[in-house]
Design a protein around this motif. Sequence first.
Motif, mmCIF file in Angstrom:
data_model
loop_
_atom_site.group_PDB
_atom_site.id
_atom_site.type_symbol
_atom_site.label_atom_id
_atom_site.label_comp_id
_atom_site.label_asym_id
_atom_site.label_seq_id
_atom_site.Cartn_x
_atom_site.Cartn_y
_atom_site.Cartn_z
ATOM 1 N N GLU A 1 24.609 -6.570 9.109
ATOM 2 C CA GLU A 1 23.662 -7.621 8.739
ATOM 3 C C GLU A 1 22.273 -7.018 8.530
ATOM 4 N N LEU A 2 21.635 -7.424 7.439
ATOM 5 C CA LEU A 2 20.265 -6.980 7.188
ATOM 6 C C LEU A 2 19.299 -8.021 7.757
ATOM 7 N N VAL A 3 18.399 -7.571 8.627
ATOM 8 C CA VAL A 3 17.500 -8.500 9.320
ATOM 9 C C VAL A 3 16.062 -8.265 8.848
ATOM 10 N N ALA A 4 15.418 -9.325 8.365
ATOM 11 C CA ALA A 4 14.011 -9.225 7.979
ATOM 12 C C ALA A 4 13.156 -9.287 9.249
ATOM 13 N N VAL A 5 12.423 -8.203 9.519
ATOM 14 C CA VAL A 5 11.571 -8.155 10.715
ATOM 15 C C VAL A 5 10.123 -8.337 10.255
ATOM 16 N N ASP A 6 9.573 -9.496 10.538
ATOM 17 C CA ASP A 6 8.278 -9.827 9.943
ATOM 18 C C ASP A 6 7.126 -9.006 10.510
ATOM 19 N N LYS A 7 7.180 -8.740 11.823
ATOM 20 C CA LYS A 7 6.130 -7.892 12.408
ATOM 21 C C LYS A 7 6.532 -6.440 12.186
ATOM 22 N N ASN A 8 5.665 -5.672 11.568
ATOM 23 C CA ASN A 8 6.034 -4.270 11.332
ATOM 24 C C ASN A 8 6.011 -3.495 12.643
ATOM 25 N N LEU A 9 7.128 -2.903 13.005
ATOM 26 C CA LEU A 9 7.246 -2.241 14.305
ATOM 27 C C LEU A 9 6.428 -0.954 14.378
ATOM 28 N N VAL A 10 6.262 -0.280 13.241
ATOM 29 C CA VAL A 10 5.449 0.942 13.254
ATOM 30 C C VAL A 10 3.987 0.578 13.507
ATOM 31 N N ASP A 11 3.506 -0.450 12.823
ATOM 32 C CA ASP A 11 2.119 -0.881 13.044
ATOM 33 C C ASP A 11 1.878 -1.198 14.515
ATOM 34 N N ALA A 12 2.895 -1.805 15.150
ATOM 35 C CA ALA A 12 2.732 -2.251 16.534
ATOM 36 C C ALA A 12 2.594 -1.086 17.517
ATOM 37 N N ILE A 13 3.105 0.094 17.144
ATOM 38 C CA ILE A 13 3.016 1.231 18.086
ATOM 39 C C ILE A 13 1.995 2.270 17.620
ATOM 40 N N TRP A 14 1.387 2.038 16.449
ATOM 41 C CA TRP A 14 0.512 3.043 15.811
ATOM 42 C C TRP A 14 -0.901 2.860 16.353
ATOM 43 N N GLU A 15 -1.212 3.661 17.407
ATOM 44 C CA GLU A 15 -2.472 3.408 18.113
ATOM 45 C C GLU A 15 -3.707 3.729 17.278
ATOM 46 N N ASP A 16 -3.676 4.889 16.599
ATOM 47 C CA ASP A 16 -4.866 5.297 15.853
ATOM 48 C C ASP A 16 -4.729 4.995 14.356
ATOM 49 N N ARG A 17 -4.075 3.871 14.060
ATOM 50 C CA ARG A 17 -3.863 3.527 12.647
ATOM 51 C C ARG A 17 -5.216 3.342 11.950
ATOM 52 N N PRO A 18 -5.404 3.974 10.778
ATOM 53 C CA PRO A 18 -6.691 3.829 10.077
ATOM 54 C C PRO A 18 -6.985 2.361 9.785
ATOM 55 N N GLY A 19 -8.275 2.009 9.802
ATOM 56 C CA GLY A 19 -8.674 0.626 9.544
ATOM 57 C C GLY A 19 -8.732 0.326 8.063
ATOM 58 N N VAL A 20 -9.143 -0.889 7.754
ATOM 59 C CA VAL A 20 -9.268 -1.304 6.355
ATOM 60 C C VAL A 20 -10.671 -0.950 5.877
ATOM 61 N N ASP A 21 -10.772 -0.140 4.840
ATOM 62 C CA ASP A 21 -12.073 0.140 4.241
ATOM 63 C C ASP A 21 -12.391 -0.941 3.227
ATOM 64 N N VAL A 22 -13.649 -1.308 3.148
ATOM 65 C CA VAL A 22 -14.031 -2.333 2.168
ATOM 66 C C VAL A 22 -14.801 -1.674 1.025
ATOM 67 N N TYR A 23 -14.077 -1.402 -0.063
ATOM 68 C CA TYR A 23 -14.719 -0.850 -1.252
ATOM 69 C C TYR A 23 -14.965 -1.990 -2.230
ATOM 70 N N PRO A 24 -16.199 -2.144 -2.698
ATOM 71 C CA PRO A 24 -16.464 -3.250 -3.620
ATOM 72 C C PRO A 24 -15.689 -3.101 -4.931
ATOM 73 N N ILE A 25 -15.276 -4.234 -5.453
ATOM 74 C CA ILE A 25 -14.587 -4.260 -6.753
ATOM 75 C C ILE A 25 -15.643 -4.193 -7.860
ATOM 76 N N GLN A 26 -15.300 -3.549 -8.976
ATOM 77 C CA GLN A 26 -16.227 -3.409 -10.108
ATOM 78 C C GLN A 26 -15.675 -4.131 -11.329
ATOM 79 N N PRO A 27 -16.486 -4.957 -11.983
ATOM 80 C CA PRO A 27 -16.048 -5.519 -13.270
ATOM 81 C C PRO A 27 -16.054 -4.427 -14.339
ATOM 82 N N LEU A 28 -15.129 -4.509 -15.272
ATOM 83 C CA LEU A 28 -15.124 -3.591 -16.410
ATOM 84 C C LEU A 28 -15.508 -4.413 -17.647
ATOM 85 N N GLU A 29 -16.605 -3.984 -18.294
ATOM 86 C CA GLU A 29 -17.184 -4.791 -19.361
ATOM 87 C C GLU A 29 -16.273 -4.867 -20.583
#
Lengths: 630, 630
Positions: free
Chosen positions: A141-169
């Motif tokens: 049986e294939l089980v969809a696991v909604d919480k990612n188990l690697v994320d849950a144990i990954w202590e020093d997981r890099p954070g989300v960087d916020v790079y601004p989006i640029q319009p292209l003229e």
Amino acid sequence: MVKRTSQILRNLRKLMKNLAFVPETLHAYIVPGFDSHHNEYLSPRDKRRDYITGFTGSSGYAVITENQACLWTDGRYFLQAVQEMDENWTLMKEGTAESVSYTEWIGKNLPAGARIGADPWLVTHSSWENLENDVNKYGQELVAVDKNLVDAIWEDRPGVDVYPIQPLEIYYTGRTWKSKVREVIQKIKAEKAACYIVTTLDDIAWLLNLRGSDIPYNPLFFSFVVVCPDGRLHLFVDSDKVTVAVRQHLHLEPGSFVEIDIRESGAEGIALDVKVELHAYEELKDFIHSMVGTTDQGQFWFSPFCSQSIVSVIPKSRRLCKTSPITLMKNVKNPVELQGILESHIRDGAALCEFFSWLEQTVDSSEVDELTAVEKSREFRSSYENFVGLSFSTIASSGPNGAFVHYKPKEETCRKLSREEMFLLDSGAHYKDGTTDVTRTVHLGVPTDFQRECYTRVLKGHIAIRNTVCPVKTKGNQLDCLARIHLWNVGLDYNHGTGHGVGHYLNVHEDPIGIHRRPYPEDPGLDVGMVISNEPGYYQEGGFGIRIENLVHVVAASTNYNCGKFVTFEDLTFVPHQRKLIDPGLLTSDEVSYIDSYHTLCREKVGALLRSLGKTEALKWLIRETEPLG
Amino acid sequence: MVKRTSQILRNLRKLMKNLAFVPETLHAYIVPGFDSHHNEYLSPRDKRRDYITGFTGSSGYAVITENQACLWTDGRYFLQAVQEMDENWTLMKEGTAESVSYTEWIGKNLPAGARIGADPWLVTHSSWENLENDVNKYGQELVAVDKNLVDAIWEDRPGVDVYPIQPLEIYYTGRTWKSKVREVIQKIKAEKAACYIVTTLDDIAWLLNLRGSDIPYNPLFFSFVVVCPDGRLHLFVDSDKVTVAVRQHLHLEPGSFVEIDIRESGAEGIALDVKVELHAYEELKDFIHSMVGTTDQGQFWFSPFCSQSIVSVIPKSRRLCKTSPITLMKNVKNPVELQGILESHIRDGAALCEFFSWLEQTVDSSEVDELTAVEKSREFRSSYENFVGLSFSTIASSGPNGAFVHYKPKEETCRKLSREEMFLLDSGAHYKDGTTDVTRTVHLGVPTDFQRECYTRVLKGHIAIRNTVCPVKTKGNQLDCLARIHLWNVGLDYNHGTGHGVGHYLNVHEDPIGIHRRPYPEDPGLDVGMVISNEPGYYQEGGFGIRIENLVHVVAASTNYNCGKFVTFEDLTFVPHQRKLIDPGLLTSDEVSYIDSYHTLCREKVGALLRSLGKTEALKWLIRETEPLG
């Protein structure tokens, strides 16, 4: 360097039995090397497979069971995987005679009834269906696991960087985003669909004329889009990335300047108004779920690359899984995009002339190695107008390193460039008006006869593709052998495809077009305005590597008779082919004429720019390298 | 001629509601144009779709609902279908912009919950799975109807003819059937399967060195085989067809002569004894069903072309659906088979030289039309040693009729052959030592410049394929464009594949090898010993048709360098190419050399036979037609 993974695996195996994380105890957990958008390059926080295995190659699946941990990857990475993984991991070699797929391995190593878990965000809908079929064959049986188990144990997981989006003229894009959205809406209406869910990031960037910096080498930003036939476009994105400029571009500010698309001045111009609504990135799934409840007409259209997690909230009867309507629109460049691509290639060519001229003058007097070449080629490019960054990790390889197709110079492997060895440079950049990807192979000393023969046969294949005339819609797969027959005739070949699609200031690998040995089922076939690479090669293990790569675009062909519409290619890249590596005795007169006229174009286009910028040395080099063969 | 189908449809619709025939009332009944073995040609009693529709084309599906009756077919047959079907039937055109598949049509025209019936004997397992998926998408149900409803209403259905089966001696086959069976058993063991179920008739004929006459043009007999790893081979066949000669051949008679295969003298020679057990043809399904119950180890292996009806008695967990192990064995001809094929082609070539020489002498003085040409070419062939019959329906087309690729002469369309028109003859025969398939195009008068250019460009493509050197296992699909580029260069093309596999005194179309525009997923790639056709063409609507076809076999290539194993082709067919249609100005010197040396081989091989048989006129014609070009 080997990564120690014992503790990581212990932690992960605990979660596989922890009912706060999984609906029932898992017998196996699959960790694919993908993110939620099926991106080619991953942001650091999405490198989950790398984190648990230590293996950093671009392709591979990890499977963890109670007692075993296995990694599947292909021949390019066998050595690297062995070097990077510790004794907890077993390398499973793909593409060998004894290889078994990971589902076959799971099927045969775990009992019927076993539960196999995976994060449905990281598996595309079409892959999930295949996976489920394979797993069910063994009564598992294939089980969809909604919480990612690697994320849950990954202590020093890099954070989300916020790079601004640029319009292209519109000066660069040639078309307003509203006009593009209206065309998508027409396609949605033709399918009688309730909406189209866009999950592929370059589709979104192209559609909205926006660019970002969330992914290495690809100018993309994390987001989802839902286009509805009533003219509403829902954009799911981190609001911190949406600058005032982006708000104005998307007409979200009161009194925003409205761009007029002159091509829409007719009937299309008085069409449906398109309105953007912003949502948080995380809200997509809830939004789709509630839309399923509130609309009772039409199917929800998504591409086969859409995450299973999103598809799972759509009832089966309301799913329409079909190639993205944006893919073909994006593949076929408009005249403004094409003009920009051509101009960016002239600047890129000038930078490469500077580089090769510099290299020739420097190679004897100072230490130039592969890493210097990477840095120096970037430096020359970056001084040109509209330069944004590299379009992929530069391949600079000297002598035997050239025989590794996907070689990337590192301190440990880096070779000095010399007059004794061949040198291959495969590099490219993003400019605001276009993306480049070019490979040249040179010998700074005296090549052997065998090297010249191989180079000339590769060149013959390159010319054969360039000069092909074929019916419109011919799939690239059908042309691939034309690049190989001159090598095959003497018992040689190369072990990679001949060409890939390229975006307009977008991904350097733009599927599903290209020239491949294997058929691409989604390939729509060649059509006027498509941009692809033309890059045959030859690799002599322990000796050298040769690759000759131009980008070309598809143009209408004029033929004596007209049994349908025919197309051919024109070059976009203008950098000389090293004359000393060419054996004219192996060329037909047509091939010699092609090279001479190509070199004349290099002089005219790139030469003019170098002259206007006063780059005398590079110009002199260019003139010398483009002397006629004939 | 239009067939009246009102009463037939009334009867069929009654049965769709008759619970003696169907488990529940059907909303639609599908009638495919196949039999239980997925044969290319059907025996008359298997032409169920023809019976209910009136349409006699080789490709098409019929769907009958309460109120509608629709036939799906492709562009080759639109006109024919309209001419043959009455007002009860709606023609559904495949391959047009507006076309919908029959499952899509059913899905959209019948409500959710509708029950769609089909005879699972007439649908392959892989097609059934796709069909079920498609039907389920619309919330409908696919129902296996075990009693064929067409058979139940078909009053004058042709009976079963009993044609005796013939053993084919080892002199022709080069290998004992026991040795072949042992190789299949090795493959079954490698898969750890319980058995392999053979349902493809040419697999059975090849495996057992037997030939039959149950199908037009294909020397096959209706049967099934189950090969078990313990050495038992169960043959399901009408016992009336099993003559004493066949019983001896299969070692079923006490004291039967046991053939010794010299190639098995080593370890293989002391292998497992193979024993045949005979069963009635109808008993297969019960046999499989009981075998499922009595064995608990191993999967039941069958090919994707196995009827769903057979597969349905195997539990899902015990199904192994995978390409037949016999296919590749059959595709790769052994030296004895190849020698026979070559010799049969020399006789076949001599017959064609007689035909073309006769045609040239007769065309002015008497009435020769397409039907005469068909008869006369058969007559010449039939006088040669080992002739059995034609391998397909002869295509003989003059002038504009040549533009119909699949043209078959009939009274209504038959043209007189003349010096004003081009003439195309695509024909072939079975000999006990080989199967032939050859096309030549000639002009008996003065061809136009355009005709010569087209012919020469087709010939250039033919030569390009013949002279290709490529890595072993290259798929034919990868080479297809080589046959086309010389036409493409001037805006021309042809709308069919370039080559198909050919059997050894077996089917003239032997899948899955060949040279096609579209990829064949099951194609194992070219390997030494395979036999395929090489037949590019060009068709000018309303004007003429050109096709040049030789059979070729794959041989090892010797190349300057050896980056892996390379292969190329050698000709098997030896019939001259008409010199007046060749424009040497369009040929390279290599192409001219090829033609001249090919013509020398025609003289040597076919000329020697004609001389020995005293066929002076044909020999004179051959000598004249093989004068050097250069």
